[in-house]
Design an enzyme around this catalytic site. Structure first.
Site, PDB file in Angstrom:
ATOM      1  N   LYS A 215       0.811  -1.209   0.000  1.00  0.00           N
ATOM      2  CA  LYS A 215       0.000   0.000   0.000  1.00  0.00           C
ATOM      3  C   LYS A 215       0.852   1.270   0.000  1.00  0.00           C
ATOM      4  O   LYS A 215       0.353   2.350  -0.300  1.00  0.00           O
ATOM      5  CB  LYS A 215      -0.975  -0.031   1.177  1.00  0.00           C
ATOM      6  CG  LYS A 215      -2.028  -1.142   1.046  1.00  0.00           C
ATOM      7  CD  LYS A 215      -2.661  -1.132  -0.318  1.00  0.00           C
ATOM      8  CE  LYS A 215      -3.969  -1.871  -0.451  1.00  0.00           C
ATOM      9  NZ  LYS A 215      -4.080  -3.207   0.095  1.00  0.00           N
ATOM     10  N   CYS A 258     -14.196  -6.923   2.291  1.00  0.00           N
ATOM     11  CA  CYS A 258     -15.595  -6.853   1.846  1.00  0.00           C
ATOM     12  C   CYS A 258     -15.870  -7.773   0.654  1.00  0.00           C
ATOM     13  O   CYS A 258     -16.815  -7.542  -0.103  1.00  0.00           O
ATOM     14  CB  CYS A 258     -15.964  -5.425   1.484  1.00  0.00           C
ATOM     15  SG  CYS A 258     -16.007  -4.331   2.899  1.00  0.00           S
ATOM     16  N   ASN A 372      -8.120 -10.146  11.244  1.00  0.00           N
ATOM     17  CA  ASN A 372      -7.328  -9.704  10.093  1.00  0.00           C
ATOM     18  C   ASN A 372      -6.097 -10.602   9.906  1.00  0.00           C
ATOM     19  O   ASN A 372      -5.142 -10.215   9.239  1.00  0.00           O
ATOM     20  CB  ASN A 372      -6.909  -8.240  10.286  1.00  0.00           C
ATOM     21  CG  ASN A 372      -6.445  -7.579   8.995  1.00  0.00           C
ATOM     22  OD1 ASN A 372      -6.931  -7.907   7.910  1.00  0.00           O
ATOM     23  ND2 ASN A 372      -5.484  -6.661   9.091  1.00  0.00           N
ATOM     24  N   ALA A 373      -6.131 -11.812  10.504  1.00  0.00           N
ATOM     25  CA  ALA A 373      -5.025 -12.768  10.300  1.00  0.00           C
ATOM     26  C   ALA A 373      -4.947 -13.109   8.807  1.00  0.00           C
ATOM     27  O   ALA A 373      -5.973 -13.120   8.118  1.00  0.00           O
ATOM     28  CB  ALA A 373      -5.261 -14.031  11.110  1.00  0.00           C
TER      29      ALA A 373
HETATM   30  C1  SPV Z   1      -6.104  -4.171   2.619  1.00  0.00           C
HETATM   31  O1  SPV Z   1      -6.287  -3.967   3.830  1.00  0.00           O
HETATM   32  O2  SPV Z   1      -6.697  -3.534   1.731  1.00  0.00           O
HETATM   33  C2  SPV Z   1      -5.142  -5.201   2.177  1.00  0.00           C
HETATM   34  C3  SPV Z   1      -4.178  -5.683   3.138  1.00  0.00           C
HETATM   35  O3  SPV Z   1      -5.123  -5.546   1.036  1.00  0.00           O
HETATM   36  S1  SPV Z   1      -3.031  -4.459   3.527  1.00  0.00           S
HETATM   37  O4  SPV Z   1      -3.329  -3.244   2.779  1.00  0.00           O
HETATM   38  O5  SPV Z   1      -1.728  -4.963   3.162  1.00  0.00           O
HETATM   39  O6  SPV Z   1      -3.127  -4.238   4.945  1.00  0.00           O
HETATM   40 MN    MN Z   2      -6.251  -4.115  -0.204  1.00  0.00          MN
END
Ligand code: SPV
Ligand code: MN
Length: 592
Positions: A215, A258, A372-373
């Site tokens: 990200k 989602c 969120n694991a």
């Molecule tokens: C998200 O939360 O949109 C993911 C996992 O794809 S991360 O962004 O890596 O936390």
């Molecule tokens: Mn994502």
């Protein structure tokens, strides 16, 4: 100089490594190239350093993140800006020089006694007009190892590039470790330097905070896409297999947790990517690639019945990193909704030794795995991967889907009336918050294009780019909105998890003009008689008129309330004229 660096012959790379080596003062620096030996070295180091631990299955390891480092930390992810910018939404920003100075101080000696890994990756397929090169410096072997599963190796791409100064830079330190876990998460900082095309991230390990290429790079890519006239989206990319022999490529944006991955994994379809794509117009045709080559996916409820392909990978030999699941005394991972037996004796957990009786501070039972694991695997491990996964030209995109977690308003699927209407619907996704970010769950939030968390542009520019893209295309993709989370008056979900297969096949048939639709104020919705045969052929289910009525009756009052909320949001933001018109027309259609 290191052999691998001299072979690379890239001055800027050398200067960056030198600068951060002096500043962070690691005990040693290890440069990773594209060889399997180097990949194996990262995996070994992650095990030796205690950030990962072996499991009984060959190739499997596990990693724990700290109890307060289980999701993306939006509050401490800040955009560094030289001049303030009106984004049109709330986002954490900081004066650029102040942020850079603070970072220099915090990075001072942060890697003392540790090994710094230098790795080269390529975002998007290599040798492609979509490729962006990325340099990662990190003292976390877990981060560097994860990147090996999730991204394409890029040492050779760096060596042969014709634009050697053009790459993203990521500097990460897990900070002090305690039992292999970042200790100082209260001092977590993620600073995105858009002007410098680089991101600093410290005192964390959770991949959404730590892995530069995920990200963090995505935030840089959104700004770059705007400058260069293409799109970087928080979207899956998949082949929908309609009539025998026909594959139609769809992308889809859903807020985290989602149903994005599970849509891309619908049985009988093929996956190109589950999280981030780049899309560009070439000669009037929209083409897209997966930025990644692996999945960092939510593990909760992955089981043999609902997610057979992923479950198969998670239960067979091959490289896989499990994070924040329960580890039994036999070295086996177990998670919520896996269908696996949970040993009465419990096991190891990110919060310590876990037993079924364990309670949190508020007296609630501690789940066997965090909501969120996650698991980290390569897409190559999946039997349903699409053959175009690494195609440097990408795939032709014929449809886009926007989804949200909405219990009381949106129908399961509707088609936008036009590309411009689709842009409006994408900009107006609302969704209930999930465990993928720190903070309260279940709160309805506006999440434009499911991309708000990563948006590095004012909303008006982002929307203009989408509208402008439409003008460049000979044929715009069809746009659909989906909602898998609609509930009836009794509070129960109105749809089964697998129904999304029918919605996608209906949308695919719409792309090819094979089924009609009902024109409603909120868009085009399926006809009952078109869904019946699809439920039969796709799921071997009969589909009743009552189910259809409950799911597809347009909840006019709820929609009016939604569009009033949206009008309130956009009244305060200067938006492109086409968008304002679309919003106005949408409200008018619901008023009569
Ligand atoms: C998200 O939360 O949109 C993911 C996992 O794809 S991360 O962004 O890596 O936390
Ligand atoms: Mn994502």
């Amino acid at each position: 100089m290191n052999d691998k660096l001299s072979r690379l012959a890239n001055r800027r790379v050398c200067e960056i490594i030198e600068h951060y080596t002096k500043l962070c003062r690691p005990a040693c620096v290890t440069v990773i190239d594209d060889s399997d030996e180097d990949a194996a070295c990262l995996r070994r180091r992650a095990l030796e350093g205690g950030e990962e631990h072996p499991l009984s299955m060959h190739g499997h390891t596990y990693h724990f993140d700290g109890a307060s480092d289980q999701a993306r930390d939006k509050a401490h992810t800040k955009l560094l800006l030289s001049t303030p910018m009106a984004f049109g939404f709330e986002t954490a920003t900081l004066d650029r020089q102040t942020g850079l100075d603070e970072m220099e101080n915090l990075l001072d000696g942060i890697m003392e006694g540790k090994e710094m890994f230098v790795r080269f990756c390529c975002l998007g397929p290599t040798q492609s007009p979509f490729s962006i090169l990325a340099l990662q410096l990190t003292d976390s072997a877990y981060v560097a190892h994860s990147e090996d599963l999730l991204y394409r190796r890029g040492y050779e791409a760096f060596r042969t590039t014709s634009t050697p100064d053009d790459f993203f830079v990521f500097v990460h330190s897990a900070g002090a470790l305690e039992h292999g876990v970042s200790r100082d998460t209260d001092k977590r900082r993620i600073y995105v330097d858009l002007e410098g095309n680089r991101v600093f991230s410290i005192n964390n390990q959770y991949a959404g905070n730590s892995i530069g290429l995920k990200k963090l790079a995505f935030r840089l890519a959104i700004a770059r896409a705007h400058r260069e006239g293409w799109l970087a989206e928080h979207m899956f990319l998949m082949g929908v297999h309609g009539k025998p022999g026909r594959v139609t490529y769809f992308s889809g944006a859903y807020p985290s947790a989602c149903g994005k991955t599970s849509t891309a994994m619908i049985p009988g379809q093929s996956i190109v990517g589950d999280d981030i794509l780049y899309a560009r117009a070439f000669d009037g045709e929209l083409r897209a690639v997966n930025v990644e080559r692996g999945i960092f996916g939510i593990i909760e409820n992955v089981n043999a019945e609902d997610d057979p392909e992923i479950f198969n990978v998670l239960t067979h030999e091959g490289e896989c990193i499990f994070s924040n699941v329960l580890i039994t005394d036999h070295g086996e991972p177990v998670w919520t909704g896996s269908g696996m037996d949970v040993p009465a004796s419990g096991g190891k957990h990110f919060m310590g030794q876990w037993t079924p009786e364990m309670k949190d501070e508020s007296g609630k039972p501690v789940p066997i795995s965090h909501k969120n694991a996650r698991y980290t695997i390569t897409l190559e491990a999946l039997a349903n991967r699409d053959p175009a996964l690494h195609d440097p030209r990408g795939v032709r995109l014929d449809a886009m889907v926007y989804g949200g977690r909405d219990s009381d308003t949106s129908v399961p699927i509707a088609e936008a009336r036009s590309w411009e209407h689709g842009v409006l619907l994408g900009a107006c996704i609302e969704s209930e918050t999930t465990a993928a970010t720190l903070g309260q769950e279940g709160v309805r939030k506006h999440n434009p294009f499911a991309n708000l968390d990563f948006m590095t542009l004012p909303l008006t520019k982002y929307v203009s780019d989408h509208l402008e893209l439409g003008r460049k295309l000979k044929k715009t993709p069809k746009v659909f909105v989906t909602n898998y989370f609609l509930r009836g008056q009794d509070g129960k979900f109105l749809n089964h998890k697998l129904d999304k297969k029918v919605w996608m096949l209906w949308a695919e048939a719409r792309v090819h003009g094979e089924v009609g639709a009902i024109d409603t104020p909120i868009g085009l919705i399926p006809k009952y008689e078109d869904l019946v045969p699809l439920f039969r052929s796709a799921l071997d289910k009969s589909y009743s008129r009552e189910d259809y009525d409950a799911q597809f009756t347009v909840r006019v009052e709820a929609y009016r309330a939604k569009w009033t909320r949206m009008a309130n949001v956009f009244n305060n933001i200067e938006m492109p004229a086409t968008f304002v018109e679309q919003l106005h027309d949408q409200i008018q259609r619901l008023a009569v």
